[in-house]
Scaffold this active site. Structure first.
Site, PDB file in Angstrom:
ATOM      1  N   ASP A 381      18.583  87.071  16.060  1.00  0.00           N
ATOM      2  CA  ASP A 381      17.600  87.595  14.952  1.00  0.00           C
ATOM      3  C   ASP A 381      18.800  87.469  13.926  1.00  0.00           C
ATOM      4  O   ASP A 381      19.811  87.567  14.120  1.00  0.00           O
ATOM      5  CB  ASP A 381      17.173  89.211  15.429  1.00  0.00           C
ATOM      6  CG  ASP A 381      16.296  89.711  14.386  1.00  0.00           C
ATOM      7  OD1 ASP A 381      15.737  88.843  13.545  1.00  0.00           O
ATOM      8  OD2 ASP A 381      16.250  90.835  14.376  1.00  0.00           O
ATOM      9  N   ASP A 731      15.581  93.768  18.398  1.00  0.00           N
ATOM     10  CA  ASP A 731      15.665  95.047  18.271  1.00  0.00           C
ATOM     11  C   ASP A 731      14.185  95.682  18.267  1.00  0.00           C
ATOM     12  O   ASP A 731      14.045  96.835  18.363  1.00  0.00           O
ATOM     13  CB  ASP A 731      16.354  95.561  16.932  1.00  0.00           C
ATOM     14  CG  ASP A 731      15.651  94.943  15.854  1.00  0.00           C
ATOM     15  OD1 ASP A 731      14.731  93.944  15.756  1.00  0.00           O
ATOM     16  OD2 ASP A 731      16.381  94.829  14.645  1.00  0.00           O
ATOM     17  N   ASP A 735       9.939  92.348  20.098  1.00  0.00           N
ATOM     18  CA  ASP A 735      10.877  91.267  20.688  1.00  0.00           C
ATOM     19  C   ASP A 735      11.104  91.415  22.051  1.00  0.00           C
ATOM     20  O   ASP A 735      11.594  90.705  22.732  1.00  0.00           O
ATOM     21  CB  ASP A 735      12.349  91.544  20.150  1.00  0.00           C
ATOM     22  CG  ASP A 735      12.378  91.200  18.735  1.00  0.00           C
ATOM     23  OD1 ASP A 735      12.167  90.204  18.035  1.00  0.00           O
ATOM     24  OD2 ASP A 735      13.060  92.195  17.989  1.00  0.00           O
TER      25      ASP A 735
END
Length: 1059
Positions: A381, A731, A735
């Site tokens: 990410d 996070d 996800d």
């Protein structure tokens, strides 16, 4: 959808409108018509009951996980474990048989099966505990659901209806702080703006502004559905009236729940488990073959016959001897199985987790430690992992001396610490009026706050953009002479000072139409003014003047506007988020405004008036902000490149911003053409499968922006299908499915949701990408160390097998019994094997390409090496047994001190025929405190009397394995280049193992259990003399290996992965 409602609903003739109805792309009136409801009245109570029967309850499904017994049985779905189980059962049966025969050895025989059973039980307990943790992600997902909702039914507003009772068509009122109970279409805004925090669902950094206007097209991504609020998100500003469109498993969070469950059902074995299973299969075949050969070699001892007329006749079968040789075969199986391997692997992985924890990587699942070592792709990410997740001002543009001139100041710092960085070329203590105006607007037209927490961490509340502006004000300082008023410990002392100079008396909230926020303030002199910040283009359109450095005001002409827009374009191309500052002193009807009782207050009640109030502004300046990259990330990306690991950035952010960050951190080179390496999630998903694979196989970095959960899962699935070992960071709730699907799911410890953490294999305590790279290096080191102790244990086992095989082949008495072999495998070998887990990492460990996940644990050359070593172990243990029986001295070492009788090798190898030897006598001998006599049965010399020879064999085996652990320090490196003291833990472990061996030798009770006796000094000299050559043999083999690999590397062509 809840259980049990669909069938009854169909009988009632109710049609389900929500399965594919795109509420975001329909007007408010169309949505109300579709769900047969009005926002003023809500649903009737009887209609609620009908819909509940049809749709079920608004809750996530409870998936019944496997029962405890299913989990226990799954732990035995492992080849090594099954071999151990069979060996334990057979050993138990034989022990029972021996027990019925009577005698002490019958009792001690139970030690072996019980210990093996204990190993299996502990292994099953650990496995069940880890499997049980897998379902916790689903439980954590339920924690973020709302429990109650304010609902309008039958025309009345009901404040606390349980959220699980909501049905599609319900009218719900949301206000600040509410957790959204279902996916809902906004019908009306009660406040001027509504902002929702949905970062956990979409990964977006800021709270999102919501509207009641429909959006196009129908297939728009989650971020684009501005008129939809999603279950599990939180309202941070404003209030609104909504229509429930999806409940339970049909919500976005319900879809994630399904994806997590599906991913948890399809978890693959780790690379290590696959290798161990493959090794176990080979071991099974080898054990079976050797046992069969041993059986065939010894058939003549328990089955005889005579040839009569060319045909076998008069068969004679000895059940006692058959059982004896069957016990030898079992001993062979015990010798071949590295019983201590599961325990040592678990210990090594546990030690690895401690090392990683010291580097801020918290491992939740032990096998992940090893899997990290073969990671080939890191899907990261952007926000918070590659960047600080702390917005920072990096450029300040103020007006220059003249309307056509601008001043540009570069700003350092990447955190919310006011002392992190400064402003270049800043006129400290000499701020002109224009800079003071910018500071005042940034400090006062701002709702964020920052506080200092422990460990020099700074915590913000409010919008990250506004927090960054407050830090800018602190770096700007105060006008000359006022700095002395600041307290040394105040985090936002400058902002506090500006707020004491002016008093906010009204707020013109931000909205998406005018793209600005304004406040009316009263100065200490009593005059009112308007301070405004917002999108630069919008402020310029509503500005008529510019403020110059001396505070004078000039007309904003086209030339001035052109220069400002050029500066804006320059910052925008660098993916900076730009904010403009403006103010107004001539407020007309608001010049005397002092609160709600003022006549002009009614104008503030209608947000449509805000644009007219914010006209004829005086433009003051511009700032450029961004979520800056972490300082250490650039080097970490370089380390990945050197280590052969590809980095793919998958983010929910927009494409331009993500591309700029990727160039900054080294994923893309500054001048690299990236149109074939940067895609939005939607663009990537629209491509044919072959094109997707081609894109993912490219060398170098890749970027996927505006990515949704399904995009992340598809990328992980394709990469795994291409035999890549994928580490995925995340996070948010969104996800979790991809984290579950990846080989290594890595959650953020600070910014991560509980759902993401529970779905992950590892948690980053500092949310830092460089921590992942450090953990990969540690994983590689741990894998190398695991290979070292696996090689060590297997070579030891090969030696034990060779010893028993030679014993059977030569026909001599049994030199090592199963309980001794079990002691060596579990206890004596354990400490050195564990200590090999502390081997220092290679200096170039992150300069080598990642190993293939299907690489062999033991190569053909390593197997050959350890076959040679194993054969030497076999010859040494059997040889010293024969030496004791046949030689009074060996290599100048006197062995006749105990008075034992010497026999010929022929007698020793035909000991079973002893009863037929005429005149065979054996003299008594002593061993420690014991005195052995054989007057009644001289042939017992080869059974009870072999205790000293067995002790010598066992001691040689232990000594060789201690020396062999030194060989395992390095796969190919000589002990001259990697001496024993490079791993002091190994020297300590060898001392412990020798100490344990001395314990069973010299403690009478233990010596009796293991069937051994104390040794004399001369006998110990013989043991060491026979054991030491194992080091010299392996040094020669290592030299050959180094020579072969260096010459092979020069000749070998580089192969593509797919070849």
């Amino acid at each position: 959808m809840g259980k049990g409602g669909q069938h009854e609903g169909k009988k009632a003739g109710l049609e389900q409108p929500t399965s594919s109805f795109p509420a975001w792309a329909r007007s408010v009136q169309e949505c109300e018509a579709e769900f047969k409801v009005s926002s003023e009245h809500g649903i009737r109570s009887d209609e609620v009951l009908r819909r509940q029967k049809f749709y079920g309850f608004n809750e996530l499904e409870k998936h019944s996980g496997p029962s405890i017994w299913q989990l226990v049985l799954e732990q035995f779905n492992d080849t090594l474990v099954r071999i151990l189980l069979v060996a334990a059962v057979v050993s138990f049966v034989l022990a029972w048989y021996d027990g019925n025969e009577g005698g002490e050895m019958g009792i001690t025989a139970f030690v072996e099966p019980l210990v093996i059973f204990l190993i299996l039980v502990v292994n099953a307990i650990v496995g069940v505990w880890q499997e049980n943790n897998a379902e916790k992600a689903l439980e954590a997902l339920k924690e973020i659901q709302s429990e109650h909702a304010m609902v309008r039914r039958d025309g009345e507003l009901i404040p606390n209806i349980p959220a699980k009772e909501l049905v599609p068509g319900d009218i719900v009122v949301l206000k600040v702080g509410d957790k959204v109970p279902a996916d809902m279409r906004i019908l009306h805004l009660i406040s001027s703006t509504v902002r929702v925090e949905q970062a956990s669902l979409t990964g977006e950094n800021d709270a999102v502004n919501k509207t009641n206007h429909q959006v196009e097209p129908e297939d728009i991504d989650i971020q684009g559905k501005e008129c939809i609020v999603f279950a599990g998100t939180t309202v941070v500003n404003g209030s609104c009236i909504c229509l429930v469109t999806q409940i339970g498993m049909n919500t976005e969070i319900g879809k994630i729940h399904s994806q997590i469950h599906e991913a948890s059902q399809n978890e693959d074995d780790t690379p290590l488990k696959k290798k161990l299973n493959k090794f176990g299969e080979v071991l099974t075949a080898i054990i079976g073959a050797i046992c069969a050969v041993v059986w065939l070699i010894n058939v003549k001892y328990f089955l005889t016959w005579e040839l009569v007329d060319g045909w076998p006749r008069n068969f004679k079968f000895s059940f006692e001897k058959c059982t004896y040789y069957f016990e030898i075969a079992v001993a062979l199986a015990v010798a071949a199985i590295p019983e201590g391997l599961p325990a040592v692997i678990t210990t090594c992985l546990a030690l690895g987790t401690r090392k990683m924890a010291q580097k801020n990587a918290l491992v939740r699942k032990l096998p992940s430690v090893e899997t990290l070592g073969c990671t080939t792709v890191i899907c990261s990410d952007k926000t918070g992992t590659l960047t600080t997740n702390q917005m920072s001002v990096v450029k300040l543009v103020a007006m220059g001396n003249g309307r056509d001139k601008l001043r540009v100041f570069e700003v350092d710092g990447t955190t919310y610490n006011p002392k992190d960085g400064n402003i270049h070329d800043w006129p400290a203590n000499n701020m002109d009026v224009n800079l003071q105006t910018i500071a005042k607007i940034a400090a006062v037209c701002n709702d964020a706050s920052i506080t200092e927490a422990e460990h020099n961490r700074f915590v913000t509340t409010g919008m990250p953009t506004e927090a960054a502006l407050k830090i800018l004000v602190e770096k700007m300082g105060l006008p000359g002479g006022h700095d002395t008023l600041l307290g040394s410990n105040e985090t936002l002392g400058c902002c506090k000072w500006w707020n004491t100079m002016t008093q906010r008396i009204a707020t013109l909230e931000f909205d998406r139409t005018r793209k600005s926020m304004g406040i009316i303030v009263k100065s200490r002199s009593g005059t009112n003014s308007l301070l405004v910040k917002g999108a630069v283009e919008n402020l310029l359109e509503r500005s008529a003047y510019v403020q110059l450095p001396d505070g004078s005001v000039g007309l904003l002409n086209e030339n001035s506007k052109k220069h400002i827009l050029e500066a804006l374009h320059d910052m925008s191309t660098k993916a900076l988020r730009c904010l403009g500052f403006a103010y107004k002193v001539d407020l007309a009807e608001f010049a005397t405004y002092d609160g709600e009782d003022h006549p002009a207050h009614k104008l503030l009640l209608n947000p449509e008036n805000y644009s007219s109030i914010e006209t004829d502004l005086i433009f003051a300046g511009v700032v450029g902000l961004r979520d800056p990259p972490r300082k250490e990330v650039f080097k970490a990306i370089e380390d990945c490149r050197a280590a052969g690991i590809r980095v793919m950035v998958i983010t929910g952010d927009n494409k331009e911003t993500a591309e700029a960050i990727c160039r900054d951190i080294g994923v893309f080179k500054p001048e690299e053409t990236i149109h074939l390496k940067s895609f939005t999630g939607k663009d990537f998903m629209s491509k044919p499968s072959s094109d997707k694979k081609t894109i993912l196989r490219q060398n170098g970095g890749l970027l996927f922006s505006r990515a949704e959960p399904k995009h992340k899962q598809e990328i992980v699935r394709l990469l795994k299908g291409d035999n890549e070992v994928v580490a995925m960071t995340g996070d948010g709730v969104n996800d979790a499915p991809a984290l579950k699907m990846a080989d290594i799911g890595i959650a953020m410890g600070i910014a991560g949701t509980e759902v993401a953490k529970e779905a992950s294999d590892m948690v980053l305590a500092d949310d830092n990408f460089s921590t992942i790279v450090a953990a990969v290096g540690e994983g590689r080191s741990i894998y190398n160390n695991m290979k070292a102790f696996i090689r060590y244990m297997i070579s030891s086992n090969i030696g034990e097998v060779a010893s028993i095989f030679l014993t059977a082949a030569l026909g001599i008495p049994e030199g090592l019994i199963p309980v001794q072999l079990l002691w060596v495998n579990l206890v004596t070998d354990g400490p050195p094997a564990t200590a090999l887990g502390f081997n220092p990492p290679d200096k170039d460990i992150m300069k080598k390409p990642p190993r293939r996940s299907d690489d062999s644990l033991i190569t053909a050359w390593i197997l050959f090496r350890y076959m040679v070593i194993g054969l030497y172990v076999g010859f040494a243990t059997v040889g010293i047994f024969i030496i004791w029986y046949t030689h009074g001295s060996f290599m100048g070492i006197n062995l006749s001190g105990d008075g034992h009788t010497l026999v010929t090798y022929s007698q020793l190898s035909n000991w079973g025929e002893c009863y037929s030897w005429e005149g065979f006598k054996v003299a008594p001998f002593t061993a420690g405190d014991q005195h052995f006599t054989f007057d009644e049965n001289p042939c017992d010399y080869f059974q009870t009397g072999k205790v000293k020879a067995m002790t010598l064999s066992l001691s040689v085996l232990v000594a060789i394995e201690m020396f062999n652990s030194l060989n395992a320090l390095s796969e190919d490196g000589s002990l001259l280049t990697m001496p024993p003291w490079s791993n002091p833990w190994l020297l300590i472990a060898m001392s412990i193992s020798f100490g344990l061996h001395f314990l069973i030798l010299y403690v009478p009770f233990l010596a009796q259990v293991f069937g051994i006796v104390p040794l004399s000094f001369n006998e110990w000299l013989l043991v060491l003399a026979v054991a030491f050559p194992v080091i010299l043999i392996d040094e020669i083999l290592k030299f050959v290996g180094r020579w072969a690999s260096s010459s092979g590397a020069e000749r070998a062509p580089i192969k593509h992965k797919d070849e």
